[in-house]
Enzyme design. Structure first.
Site, mmCIF file in Angstrom:
data_model
loop_
_atom_site.group_PDB
_atom_site.id
_atom_site.type_symbol
_atom_site.label_atom_id
_atom_site.label_comp_id
_atom_site.label_asym_id
_atom_site.label_seq_id
_atom_site.Cartn_x
_atom_site.Cartn_y
_atom_site.Cartn_z
ATOM 1 C CG HIS A 155 -1.994 -0.772 1.178
ATOM 2 N ND1 HIS A 155 -1.895 -2.262 1.158
ATOM 3 C CD2 HIS A 155 -3.147 -0.555 1.075
ATOM 4 C CE1 HIS A 155 -3.344 -2.833 1.247
ATOM 5 N NE2 HIS A 155 -4.112 -1.782 1.350
ATOM 6 C CG ASN A 187 4.356 -3.926 2.883
ATOM 7 O OD1 ASN A 187 4.104 -2.902 2.976
ATOM 8 N ND2 ASN A 187 3.663 -4.921 2.609
#
Length: 331
Positions: A155, A187
């Site tokens: 994201h 991440n």
């Protein structure tokens, strides 16, 4: 100065050279129209009447520039404009600009406030990753591109920033909000803690705006030359794996025309130890602009600017929920 900063500065130097060339051509003197020669004429009075002026020579006609061209390069537009075209996506929780060439966003912008983060009207379990059907199919990142790629669907605007409605959270799961990111160690770890840092800024500021996106930066190789090299995933391989990611943060004091604490950070798309100081990744916003070809603060007057890391402590908080975060972000 860290190696990542050196790499960014190298990219900035290349961009500066291009800008200088553009500036040279933009300041080239324009061709001036032919001058008109004025003739001084002496008149003689006669008894037959008042003196007469000699006729004024006609002004030579200035041909239309197009009349001098034997070709029409822009005529190709009749078959369609080649581009580049940036697909702008205004959604409930974000606004983004998509790069069709890399199948990644150019940038994704979000706005977080204390009230938006306090609301809890969405559940990540009800959101699913989806392809962005607003982008033409041939340029779209697809779910199968990430399958067994070894990278997370990372994201750019995190789902945790959009809990104020299920629609807002769902918007963050479109692949136009994703880039391939290293999973464990980035991440699901350092990057997640960095996102939490942005949310914690709302304890000091009533309005925080964040722009996030990928970079493809040069690396100095054994022969001493700098080259840009990045992996491409998918079938066919067309989704670029960024070498780095940036965040540009605008922490606003809430006053009209008030002060803005500005911070820019560039992180490598790689495993980063959680004890690495966030300040090591801080760079001037101009470095991100030159490396990305984008502008972030051109209309923010210098008198309104403050340096974010001089106003707050730019440090991460490694929370106990790290394992839970990893479980949510597994692809």
């Amino acid at each position: 100065m860290s190696k990542v900063t050196l790499a960014i500065i190298a990219a900035a130097g290349a961009a500066t050279g291009a800008a200088a060339t553009a500036a040279f051509y933009s300041t080239t003197k324009k061709e001036t129209p032919p001058s008109v020669t004025t003739t001084t004429t002496t008149t003689t009075a006669t008894a037959a009447g008042p003196p007469r002026r000699a006729p004024i020579p006609p002004v030579p006609g200035i041909p239309h520039p197009a009349a001098q061209r034997p070709v029409d390069p822009s005529g190709v537009f009749q078959y369609g404009f080649p581009g580049p075209i940036a697909d702008l996506r205004p959604a409930a929780s974000l606004t983004s600009s998509y790069d069709r060439r890399t199948r990644n966003p150019h940038w994704v912008a979000e706005h977080i406030t204390p009230s938006s983060l306090a609301a809890n009207n969405a559940d990540r379990k009800h959101s699913v990753f989806v392809e962005d059907v607003s982008i033409p199919e041939m340029f779209r990142a697809k779910l199968k591109d990430y399958f067994r790629s070894g990278y997370d669907r990372g994201h750019q605007v995190p789902a945790a920033d959009a809990k104020w409605s299920q629609e807002a959270m769902d918007d963050t799961f479109a692949l136009s909000n994703m880039c391939p990111q290293v999973g464990d160690g980035f991440n699901r770890d350092y990057w997640a803690h960095f996102e939490d840092f942005c949310r914690r800024l709302t304890k000091s500021y009533p309005s925080v705006r964040v722009v996030t996106g990928p970079l493809y930066l040069p690396k100095r190789e054994a022969d001493g030359k700098w080259r840009v090299s990045y992996e491409v995933i998918g079938s066919p391989p067309n989704v670029a794996v960024p070498t780095h990611f940036y965040k540009v943060i605008f922490a606003e004091d809430g006053q009209i025309g008030g002060k803005v604490a500005l911070g820019a950070f560039v992180l490598p798309n790689a495993v980063i130890a959680n004890n690495k100081p966030l300040g090591d990744f801080e760079v001037p916003v101009e470095v991100v602009e030159r490396a990305s070809g984008l502008e972030f603060a051109s209309k923010l007057e210098p008198v309104r600017r403050k340096r974010l890391c001089q106003e707050v402590s730019c440090s991460l908080v490694v929370r106990e929920f790290a394992q839970k975060q990893k479980a949510f972000q597994k692809h």
